[in-house]
Every structure is written in C-alpha cells, then in structure tokens.
Scaffold this motif. Sequence first.
Motif, PDB file in Angstrom:
ATOM      1  N   GLU A  85       0.824  -1.214   0.000  1.00  0.00           N
ATOM      2  CA  GLU A  85       0.000   0.000   0.000  1.00  0.00           C
ATOM      3  C   GLU A  85       0.855   1.260   0.000  1.00  0.00           C
ATOM      4  O   GLU A  85       0.484   2.275  -0.588  1.00  0.00           O
ATOM      5  CB  GLU A  85      -0.935   0.024   1.214  1.00  0.00           C
ATOM      6  N   ASP A  86       1.985   1.183   0.677  1.00  0.00           N
ATOM      7  CA  ASP A  86       2.881   2.341   0.698  1.00  0.00           C
ATOM      8  C   ASP A  86       3.409   2.647  -0.701  1.00  0.00           C
ATOM      9  O   ASP A  86       3.549   3.811  -1.085  1.00  0.00           O
ATOM     10  CB  ASP A  86       4.048   2.116   1.660  1.00  0.00           C
ATOM     11  N   LEU A  96       1.831   1.878  -3.448  1.00  0.00           N
ATOM     12  CA  LEU A  96       0.677   2.379  -4.184  1.00  0.00           C
ATOM     13  C   LEU A  96       0.509   3.883  -3.967  1.00  0.00           C
ATOM     14  O   LEU A  96       0.324   4.652  -4.922  1.00  0.00           O
ATOM     15  CB  LEU A  96      -0.570   1.606  -3.719  1.00  0.00           C
ATOM     16  N   VAL A  97       0.603   4.304  -2.713  1.00  0.00           N
ATOM     17  CA  VAL A  97       0.461   5.731  -2.406  1.00  0.00           C
ATOM     18  C   VAL A  97       1.603   6.527  -3.053  1.00  0.00           C
ATOM     19  O   VAL A  97       1.387   7.584  -3.643  1.00  0.00           O
ATOM     20  CB  VAL A  97       0.437   5.966  -0.874  1.00  0.00           C
ATOM     21  N   ARG A  98       2.810   5.960  -2.962  1.00  0.00           N
ATOM     22  CA  ARG A  98       3.954   6.657  -3.566  1.00  0.00           C
ATOM     23  C   ARG A  98       3.730   6.871  -5.065  1.00  0.00           C
ATOM     24  O   ARG A  98       3.993   7.953  -5.604  1.00  0.00           O
ATOM     25  CB  ARG A  98       5.248   5.852  -3.337  1.00  0.00           C
ATOM     26  N   LYS A 143       0.863   6.929  -6.623  1.00  0.00           N
ATOM     27  CA  LYS A 143      -0.233   7.880  -6.803  1.00  0.00           C
ATOM     28  C   LYS A 143       0.302   9.312  -6.772  1.00  0.00           C
ATOM     29  O   LYS A 143      -0.052  10.137  -7.601  1.00  0.00           O
ATOM     30  CB  LYS A 143      -1.275   7.672  -5.698  1.00  0.00           C
ATOM     31  N   LEU A 146      -3.002  -3.654  -6.996  1.00  0.00           N
ATOM     32  CA  LEU A 146      -2.489  -4.002  -5.685  1.00  0.00           C
ATOM     33  C   LEU A 146      -2.690  -5.497  -5.467  1.00  0.00           C
ATOM     34  O   LEU A 146      -3.798  -5.997  -5.597  1.00  0.00           O
ATOM     35  CB  LEU A 146      -3.257  -3.202  -4.625  1.00  0.00           C
TER      36      LEU A 146
END
Lengths: 256, 447
Positions: free
Chosen positions: B387-388, B390-392, B394, B405
């Motif tokens: 998830e980290d 994924l956020v990065r 984004k 994911l």
Amino acid sequence: MELKILHMYPDLLNLYGDRGNIIVLERRARWRGIKVEVLNFTRDKEEDIEKADIIFLGGGSDREQELLFSHIIKFRDILKDLIEENIVFLAICGGYQLLGEYYLDAYGNKIEGLSILNFYTQAEKGRLIGNILIEVDLPIYPKTLVGFENHGGRTYHNYKSLGKVIKGYGNNGKDFTEGIIYKNLIGTYLHGPLLSKNPHLADFIIKRALERKYNMEIELSKLNDEEEFLAHYRIKERILKEGGRFNISLSKRLFF
Amino acid sequence: MNLEKIRFYLALFLGRLVYFFMKTLGLDATTFPGKVALKIDPKFLTKIKDRFNRIILVTGTNGKTTTNNLIFQIVTKSGFKALGNLEGANLRTGIATTFIRDPSYYDFGVFEVDEGIFPFVFKDLKPDYVVITNFFRDQLDRYGEIDTTVEKIKGSIKDSRKQILILNADDPFVSRFSDLSNRKIYYGIGKKIREKDTEEIKESIYCPKCGKRLHYEFFNYAQLGRYFCECGFRNPDYDYYIISAEYKENKWFIHIKDGDEDLFLTFIYPGVYNLYNVVSAYSVGRVLGIDKESLKDIISNFSFRLGRLEKFNYEGYERILVLVKNPAGYNQVLDTIKDDPNEKVLLLILNDNIADGRDVSWIWDVDFEKIREDNISAIICSGTRAEDLLVRLKYAEVPLNKIVLENNLNNAILKILSFKAKTYILPTYTALFKSRKLIMKRLRNGT
C-alpha cells in the motif's frame, strides 16, 4: 487561491524521505486547483520567509544540523514572530528538536537550539525506533496518525502535545505524549513521509494555511483518499497486532 | 589440543551438521549454520582467519555482491584457491556459514561485509585489502546515519596500517578515507556516462572538510561524480578509471585507462552502477598483480546467478529480476527501465522485515516520477507494504488505472508472468529469494 510552501534546507535536512511531505502537500493542493509554489530555502538561496504560508523543517544528520545552525540562527526572530502570528509550521524529528532551547547529547554537551519554544531534548540510552500509532488531539478524522519514529533524543515539554501514544514511544517514551502543538505549529517525531499515510493531517495543514492567508473559513473539496487510507489502516492494524504493551486503552472511536 | 581448539572444532562440526540437515530439508542454509557455530564459539571468525593466506573485504552500500563475485572470479580464474560469500549473506553468520560449507585452507578469502558490522568483522579477520564501494542511505533504522557508519568504518581501519585500501574516488564519503595512512588505490569514472540527467537525492553534497557546498562538474550516480570544493577538497587522483563507456547491443563497451595504457572490455549487466563494480574489481585485480589481458577476459566473460540482475525467459519475453534496497540503487534501476524502449510491465515488491529495513520512508526518496509517462502498460504493487508503494505511485502521478495491488507475492508473480511483455520485477531483500523461487517454479511448470 494560492499557497506558498517554504521548505527549509531541503539539501541538508532530508533524512528518511522527508521530502514526501512536500510532495503530498503540493499535490493535494494542486489537485484541488490551488496554485502552489514550493520555495526551497537554502544557505545559498535565502528565500523571503515572510512570503510563506506553510513552513516545513525536516530532520538531518547531526553533522548536517550542525552545519546549518549558524545560518538558521540568523532567522530565529523572523521565525519566532511568524509562529506567534499563527503561521502554519510543520517540524519533524531533528527540525522539531531544533525549535527548543537545547539538546543535551550523550556526552553531556549542551547543543544550542533556536529557543523559539521553551523545551529541551536530551539523549538517553537507546534509540526509540519503530512503527508508531497515536491518537491525535486535532479536529480531524480519523483520530489516529500512523508513522515511523527513530530518535535518540527525548523531548520534555509542557505544551499541548500532538497526541497520545497508543503504541510506540513518542516524545520521550515515558509520558505517552507525542509531538507538540503551539498555535499553528506542529512538531512531531513521526518522521519521513508522515503526511502520505495521514492525508487528513495534510488537509488540516492546507486548510489552516488558507484560512490564515485569506482570513476566512475554508472548506476543502473532497479528494478520493482510498489508497492513502488503505495504507493508513493496513499499518494501523499491524501495529495493533504487534506484541507489546499498549500505552493507553483503546477507545472505540479509534476504529473506523 | 587446548580448550579453544576443541571449542572451534565442536562449533565447526555442529555447524556442518546443521548445514547438511538444512540442505536435506531444502532450507536456505546461508546464515543459520554460522549462527550456531558462533553461538558455540564466539571467536569462530578469528580462528578461521589463518585458513586464508590473504583476505579481501568488500564493503559499502551498493555493489558489494557484484563486486565481490567479480573479484572472486578474477582470483579463482587466475589460479588461486578462494572462498567467498557469493550469495550476499554478509553478516558474521553468513561469513561463518560460507566457511562451514567448505572448511579448508585457501589462498584467498573474498568476503563482502555489511557496512554496519564492518568494524567487528575487520577486527576478527584482519584483512589485507579493503574495497569500499560507496555510501548511500540504506536501512537507516538499523545503522543510524551515514556519517556514523563512515566514521565507524574509518575508526576501525585507523589503528592498523597494513591494509591496502581500494577506494571509490568519485564518492565524497569514500574519499574521506584519504587521510588514513594506509596505502590507497583510487578508482572512478572520469566522464559523465548518462547524458539524460534527472534530479535525484544526493546524499551529501557538502564538503566533509569545511562544510561548504561541494561543486560538481557532473554526477554519474547519486552523489558519485566529479566534485571539488573551494577549500581544496576534490576527487583524489585515479589509479585506474573508466574514460568512456557505451551501452549497446545489451552490454557495456568500456574503455579503461590503466596508466598510459588503454584497455577495452565488455560487461553484460546494465546500469552505470555496474561500471563502478567493474572498475573497482579491475583495480583489485591490478593490485594483486594480475595482468591486464587476463582481467579483460575474466570481466568480459563474467556472469553470475542471483537476482542482483537476473534475466529469465518466459513465454518468449525477457523477465528481469533486480534487487532494490535503497533510493540510489532504485533510481538507477528506474533509469535502466526508462532507457529500455520496449513495451513493458513492472512488479514492485516492498517488504519491511528487518533485513529490508523496517522503515519504508526511503521510497519517497526514489524518483518514481521518472516512470510517470513511460511505455509501461501495467504495474503491480506487492509485499508487506504494498500500500505504501501504491500511495507513492499515486503521488508520483502514475496513472492509477495502470496499477494493481496484490499483497500476495505468489499471485503477484503469476499475474505479472501472464503478461506477454518484457517484465521487470523489483523486490526488496527478503522478497528476492522467494520471487526467484516462484519464477523458477513457473519456468519449470510452464513451457
């Protein structure tokens, strides 16, 4: 609307992905159509601090913090005045410690701070390292912040804290407090890209900065924060499952 | 036989027992047998020291494993008997295990050593040569800051002068070793290799002597480049260096300057970082007195297993596995991907086990913005901290509709291999071996 973010010493204070916070603030403001400018304040290029709406001061290695102290001390009074005038200020880890009166290192040497706030930090045995979960004392939802901390210094103060430690160490590993709130200044040991997994805190910072600048109440438009909160809850769950003692009992409202 | 000797042989015997036991069970026996031996005899490493005529230690942040493997091949192909921890198990337990597997007497011990524990291994093994590659931020939650690491390594070498140091002159951190009184050999790259420069985090662009900003003529890889300061601090003069290099037809064509002589060789692994590995190993070879032509042949024919950059072929497409563990290395890999004109898919795996570093903040120092508008048709994020990532991505403004994911590594590997496209798989350390295993399994079952 416009927003100016002043990033202090990005070339020196850039440990642990701190610049992630600038990226998050910049994008989240821009995604809402707010015009954002990031000003890099360095020893070679002193931007006009008074133009800033948000000031960010990250952490650096001891050597780097030593290098810049003789420079930042010249701006101490301007920074202090701005903080008194409610500038939105985010200070992380070493940057947080720097705002206090002094840092007492492991050998008993007193390293001078900016004395903008009345507190001190002292090195004690062992570093405080690990994932951390806190319950935050700000008008934001959810009430939790997640992050990672890694510091040798313990900070003691009598101000309002950013929140209570649910799991982790926080200011000093003893009194269950984490960080500091003074007017619109937030100091914290949650280092690195704190705002990336805490978009509600990022929005709080943007909102406060706009309200101060435009002197009116601001309602930020909603963004889709699915990914951010996925990361937030994933690590929160992990922290809660990890062994070890809870510092405060969990209240129901901590859960989504 | 005295007590110390008995203890040593007992440790060796039980270590071997554990090793064969684990082997039989098909377990990864790269560190645990050594752990057992060190538990029984804490002086185990000191006692194996005399089994080697000469010892070479390789340390630094990136490039240790490739450099170590290069040196090992240089030494063995020149006719010496050598032992090395070639798989990258570079803590005391890994080095001990390497010996437990093949206890004997050797001409050379060639070991890569984790920079965080270097002082201890140095004390135990008292090496004859120390190779230092570079210092980048890597797993700071374990080791504290780079400065501390550098000072500790320097402090451990300071008291003994017999070592010959082989140093990367292009890293201002490494050139801090210049004031040691040891004999020093410097290597580097005298030219900017990749013209497309992108802004990257530079670890230290401040003069270690006076604290002023270092000036750079050029950067080649993070803070590695040609630097100078008003106070006189600058790259030490090279003993051996790459004067030019070009990557074409899937390999590097390298021009090395060795005194007045010119040497032309090739190397099959891409990335500017591999040029540094080549020139450091070349320098070691020269210091050992190996002739230029042999070095040229050995390096040009070099290849090794293990996902430092490993290529597989599955259903007609190249599937490339590369270890990523810190921003400097990651940015290099992203550059390589960006320079690849093929249509491709990516699998990014981020774990936060102790060996990966529990703090994943470092991914925010990786310039994922580089691959924002590239010909990448899909990106899968996996690992314990998927998830980290994924956020990065984004926030790097990589289009979200390209990103999937998939926390489960097994599924992620299956999914990425199902694409009919060139594939890059980028795991952190603890996901590397598992990914490799899963790919191999697929290769066997598949075609």
